[in-house]
Write a protein that holds these residues in place. Structure first.
Motif, PDB file in Angstrom:
ATOM      1  N   THR A 295       0.851  -1.183   0.000  1.00 60.28           N
ATOM      2  CA  THR A 295       0.000   0.000   0.000  1.00 60.28           C
ATOM      3  C   THR A 295       0.891   1.237   0.000  1.00 60.28           C
ATOM      4  O   THR A 295       2.046   1.200   0.426  1.00 60.28           O
ATOM      5  N   LEU A 296       0.332   2.349  -0.473  1.00 61.00           N
ATOM      6  CA  LEU A 296       0.986   3.652  -0.404  1.00 61.00           C
ATOM      7  C   LEU A 296       0.151   4.570   0.474  1.00 61.00           C
ATOM      8  O   LEU A 296      -1.088   4.548   0.398  1.00 61.00           O
ATOM      9  N   ASP A 297       0.816   5.383   1.310  1.00 61.15           N
ATOM     10  CA  ASP A 297       0.069   6.359   2.090  1.00 61.15           C
ATOM     11  C   ASP A 297       0.104   7.715   1.376  1.00 61.15           C
ATOM     12  O   ASP A 297       0.648   7.848   0.276  1.00 61.15           O
ATOM     13  N   ASP A 298      -0.470   8.726   2.006  1.00 60.01           N
ATOM     14  CA  ASP A 298      -0.558  10.049   1.378  1.00 60.01           C
ATOM     15  C   ASP A 298       0.813  10.653   1.097  1.00 60.01           C
ATOM     16  O   ASP A 298       0.966  11.453   0.171  1.00 60.01           O
ATOM     17  N   ALA A 299       1.817  10.278   1.898  1.00 55.25           N
ATOM     18  CA  ALA A 299       3.161  10.820   1.722  1.00 55.25           C
ATOM     19  C   ALA A 299       3.993  10.008   0.741  1.00 55.25           C
ATOM     20  O   ALA A 299       5.150  10.344   0.472  1.00 55.25           O
ATOM     21  N   GLY A 300       3.421   8.916   0.209  1.00 54.34           N
ATOM     22  CA  GLY A 300       4.157   8.075  -0.729  1.00 54.34           C
ATOM     23  C   GLY A 300       4.963   6.986  -0.079  1.00 54.34           C
ATOM     24  O   GLY A 300       5.760   6.312  -0.751  1.00 54.34           O
ATOM     25  N   ASN A 301       4.795   6.781   1.235  1.00 52.95           N
ATOM     26  CA  ASN A 301       5.501   5.699   1.916  1.00 52.95           C
ATOM     27  C   ASN A 301       4.907   4.354   1.518  1.00 52.95           C
ATOM     28  O   ASN A 301       3.682   4.171   1.531  1.00 52.95           O
ATOM     29  N   LEU A 302       5.767   3.426   1.188  1.00 55.34           N
ATOM     30  CA  LEU A 302       5.356   2.108   0.725  1.00 55.34           C
ATOM     31  C   LEU A 302       5.390   1.117   1.884  1.00 55.34           C
ATOM     32  O   LEU A 302       6.421   0.955   2.540  1.00 55.34           O
ATOM     33  N   ALA A 303       4.271   0.466   2.128  1.00 55.84           N
ATOM     34  CA  ALA A 303       4.199  -0.600   3.134  1.00 55.84           C
ATOM     35  C   ALA A 303       4.050  -1.932   2.411  1.00 55.84           C
ATOM     36  O   ALA A 303       3.199  -2.070   1.522  1.00 55.84           O
ATOM     37  N   ILE A 304       4.863  -2.895   2.755  1.00 54.86           N
ATOM     38  CA  ILE A 304       4.792  -4.223   2.152  1.00 54.86           C
ATOM     39  C   ILE A 304       3.801  -5.046   2.962  1.00 54.86           C
ATOM     40  O   ILE A 304       4.041  -5.355   4.139  1.00 54.86           O
ATOM     41  N   VAL A 305       2.711  -5.391   2.323  1.00 56.15           N
ATOM     42  CA  VAL A 305       1.711  -6.209   3.001  1.00 56.15           C
ATOM     43  C   VAL A 305       2.135  -7.668   2.971  1.00 56.15           C
ATOM     44  O   VAL A 305       2.106  -8.358   3.979  1.00 56.15           O
ATOM     45  N   ASP A 306       2.551  -8.152   1.814  1.00 58.49           N
ATOM     46  CA  ASP A 306       3.050  -9.519   1.743  1.00 58.49           C
ATOM     47  C   ASP A 306       3.437  -9.906   0.332  1.00 58.49           C
ATOM     48  O   ASP A 306       3.198  -9.162  -0.623  1.00 58.49           O
ATOM     49  N   ARG A 307       4.037 -11.093   0.234  1.00 59.38           N
ATOM     50  CA  ARG A 307       4.257 -11.718  -1.049  1.00 59.38           C
ATOM     51  C   ARG A 307       2.970 -12.404  -1.480  1.00 59.38           C
ATOM     52  O   ARG A 307       2.249 -12.963  -0.657  1.00 59.38           O
ATOM     53  N   LYS A 308       2.679 -12.371  -2.750  1.00 56.05           N
ATOM     54  CA  LYS A 308       1.503 -13.074  -3.256  1.00 56.05           C
ATOM     55  C   LYS A 308       1.525 -14.546  -2.846  1.00 56.05           C
ATOM     56  O   LYS A 308       0.515 -15.113  -2.444  1.00 56.05           O
ATOM     57  N   LYS A 309       2.698 -15.155  -2.961  1.00 55.77           N
ATOM     58  CA  LYS A 309       2.774 -16.591  -2.698  1.00 55.77           C
ATOM     59  C   LYS A 309       2.604 -16.919  -1.224  1.00 55.77           C
ATOM     60  O   LYS A 309       2.322 -18.048  -0.867  1.00 55.77           O
ATOM     61  N   GLU A 310       2.816 -15.932  -0.317  1.00 61.64           N
ATOM     62  CA  GLU A 310       2.651 -16.187   1.106  1.00 61.64           C
ATOM     63  C   GLU A 310       1.206 -15.996   1.562  1.00 61.64           C
ATOM     64  O   GLU A 310       0.833 -16.415   2.647  1.00 61.64           O
ATOM     65  N   MET A 311       0.416 -15.349   0.735  1.00 59.80           N
ATOM     66  CA  MET A 311      -0.979 -15.117   1.090  1.00 59.80           C
ATOM     67  C   MET A 311      -1.712 -16.447   1.284  1.00 59.80           C
ATOM     68  O   MET A 311      -1.469 -17.410   0.566  1.00 59.80           O
ATOM     69  N   PHE A 312      -2.580 -16.493   2.286  1.00 56.84           N
ATOM     70  CA  PHE A 312      -3.449 -17.663   2.444  1.00 56.84           C
ATOM     71  C   PHE A 312      -4.885 -17.175   2.594  1.00 56.84           C
ATOM     72  O   PHE A 312      -5.134 -15.994   2.880  1.00 56.84           O
ATOM     73  N   ILE A 313      -5.827 -18.059   2.356  1.00 55.26           N
ATOM     74  CA  ILE A 313      -7.240 -17.670   2.293  1.00 55.26           C
ATOM     75  C   ILE A 313      -7.994 -18.344   3.426  1.00 55.26           C
ATOM     76  O   ILE A 313      -8.048 -19.575   3.513  1.00 55.26           O
ATOM     77  N   VAL A 314      -8.600 -17.530   4.300  1.00 58.10           N
ATOM     78  CA  VAL A 314      -9.362 -18.002   5.451  1.00 58.10           C
ATOM     79  C   VAL A 314     -10.837 -17.753   5.179  1.00 58.10           C
ATOM     80  O   VAL A 314     -11.279 -16.595   5.136  1.00 58.10           O
TER      81      VAL A 314
END
Length: 572
Positions: free
Chosen positions: A450-469
């Motif tokens: 995600t990007l915030d208003d200041a342009g800071n990038l947050a890494i949520v995850d790798r696609k391959k690490e995502m799991f579905i609950v």
């Protein structure tokens, strides 16, 4: 923050010559009793280039290096670049088949290898790969590989086609210094400098092509944001076979005339001695390494009683008469670089309070995109802990949805990278190159952010690490970031585990903070009070330490293997 432009070197060989001519006496490499100045590094690189040319290495040929971090590795790398060749590093963790696969993939003409590291015969493993040699040569199954050279002072095994380092260098006398100098100066900024192997977590390893001018700009800027410079002493713990080790370590130090200290085998228990003995000023690693520093400092403080003496010297005996841990002097540390999707805010605050760091930096990069984003001076703890900062100059970051459209601020999607840092492609693999880099030059990272208003990038995850609950996308890095706010959690690794009712559920492996007694049920209760129900871990497992890989990062495959074994044993 406006950065100084990279000097007009264009190529790594020209950069090395300029640094050696203007600052020759400065220490470039220090390891144990070995000291190598910039002038000495340039001279050693020139000798290596002549020896490679004597073996028939031409511009654009690939030369592989299979060895632990060492001064010899540094000299070899700059010698390969001087010869106009492309370096292809191999991990010391490779077995014979893995090494043979990569050597064959890049078509390496020469292999420089450290024989006997940790009691391992790399040549023996290579000879045993692909059905074994037909003629006693360790590389018979690799038609492109013509020569093998043993690094360092070790004698070469008595095998056909294997040279000692001394014999290799001596043969270089057949090439004049003028011819070698002409070759080095003929290297073009647009030439490929390295082929870096990816981890291979999504299939067979791919070879990422990076060129000279791209690497010079990326790590000149990186070093400036880190404030790496003359007088800094910087241990390179990440393997040179990894992009961070060779680029943000080996190359960055010479770019900025800092002193690198190659670490062949990192032992956490020796970390404090390393810092104190070498007056280390810049340190890079993952959170577990910095927690180790704090644990040692807190342990020494707890054992020191009321004794005076500052941060150095022996502690007093405790009430039971036992000798406490010694107190270490880490006052030389001024900058820490911690590359992780989420860094515990308490870690940053404790480092600032206990160590007195000037700067704590978080950053994001990847083999295919070099340096992407970094935090900046003055960023608050919350930004450093939760994001990897803003895009570096010359790089553009987009967050896109499944349809390829840009997403609004705060909404998670795939991270796309544009700009000079994007790789040329995967070596001899146009199909997978086209999958990674689209027709407009955007690198599709496979990372979610995600990007915030200041342009800071947050890494949520790798696609391959995502799991579905139960139909909800769950991202381990996001859940880890939330759990780190729990006072019972000091470090955490989250993975998805198959579940009959919900498809998958999260398991959290937790290391409690120092002097805190944690209870798994209490951690889960906190999570239920503070997190969406599908993000709450089904199970919490307490550990003394999280498993880490060779780069000091959390070893998720190890956690998956442990979870599978526990599930099979019925210990869910």
């Amino acid at each position: 923050m406006e950065l100084q432009p990279v000097p007009g070197w264009g190529t790594i060989p020209r950069m090395l010559r300029d640094q050696a001519e203007g600052h020759g006496p400065l220490d470039a490499v220090v390891a144990g009793d070995t000291r190598l100045t910039l002038a000495g590094l340039a001279a050693g690189a020139g000798e290596t280039a002549r020896a490679l040319m004597a073996l028939g290495v031409a511009r654009g040929d690939r030369v592989a290096v299979w060895a632990p971090n060492s001064p010899e590795w540094v000299v070899a790398a700059f010698g390969i670049w001087d010869a106009g060749a492309i370096i292809a590093p191999l991990s010391t963790r490779f077995k014979g088949l893995e090494a043979a696969d990569l050597l064959g993939k890049v078509g390496a003409k020469v292999l420089l290898v450290a024989e006997g590291f940790m009691g391992t015969s790399h040549l023996g493993m290579l000879a045993g790969a692909a059905g074994g040699p037909a003629d006693g040569r360790p590389h018979s199954g690799l038609p492109d590989l013509e020569h093998v050279v043993v690094l360092g002072d070790e004698p070469a095994p008595s095998r056909p086609g294997v040279l000692s380092w001394a014999g290799f260098i001596a043969a270089g006398a057949a090439v004049t210094r003028d011819d070698a100098e002409e070759r080095a100066r003929s290297v073009d900024p647009d030439d490929i400098a390295s082929i870096m192997a990816t981890s291979g977590t999504t299939g067979t390893p791919k070879g990422v092509m990076l060129h000279h001018s791209q690497l010079l700009r990326g790590y000149w800027d990186w070093a400036e944001l880190v404030t790496l410079g003359e007088g800094d002493r910087y241990p390179i713990i990440a393997p040179f076979s990894h992009g961070f080790g060779i680029n943000a370590g080996l190359l960055a130090c010479v770019l900025r005339r800092a002193t690198m200290m190659p670490i062949a085998l990192f032992q956490p228990d020796e970390l404090m001695d390393l810092i104190e003995r070498n007056r280390v000023s810049v340190l890079a690693g993952a959170p577990p390494m910095f927690f180790k520093i704090l644990d040692e400092l807190d342990g020494a403080r707890a054992g020191a009683g009321t004794a005076a003496g500052g941060t150095t010297g022996a502690g007093t005996e405790d009430a039971a008469g036992a000798s406490p841990r010694r107190r270490y002097d880490v006052s030389s540390l001024r900058v820490a670089i911690c590359g992780a999707a989420a860094v515990p805010p308490e870690l940053i605050r404790r480092l600032a309070d206990r160590v007195g760091l000037e700067r704590m930096i978080n950053a994001y990069g990847l083999m295919e995109g070099t340096v992407v984003s970094m935090t900046r001076p003055g960023d608050p703890v919350e930004v450093i802990a939760a994001t990897t900062g803003r895009a570096v100059p010359g790089v553009t970051v987009r967050i896109v949805g499944a349809d390829g459209g840009d997403l609004p601020v705060g909404e998670p999607g795939e991270i796309l990278i544009g700009g000079y840092g994007v790789m040329r492609g995967y070596w001899r693999d146009p199909e997978r190159t086209a999958e990674a880099v689209d027709g407009e030059g955007w690198l599709h990272t496979g990372d979610i952010g995600t990007l915030d208003d200041a342009g800071n990038l947050a890494i949520v995850d790798r696609k391959k690490e995502m799991f579905i609950v139960s139909g909800f996308n769950a991202y381990p890095a996001e859940i880890e970031g939330l759990l780190l706010r729990c006072p019972l959690v000091g470090q955490v690794g989250v993975i998805g585990v198959p579940d009959e009712r919900q498809g998958e559920v999260g398991w959290a492996y937790v290391v409690p903070p120092p002097n805190v007694t944690a209870d798994p049920d209490a951690v889960i209760a906190w999570a239920r009070d503070n997190m969406s129900n599908y993000k709450v871990p089904r199970r919490v497992v307490l550990l003394d330490a999280l498993p880490v890989n060779a780069n000091g990062k959390l070893d998720k495959p190890s956690l998956h293997a442990r979870a599978a074994a526990e599930a099979a044993a019925g210990t869910r």
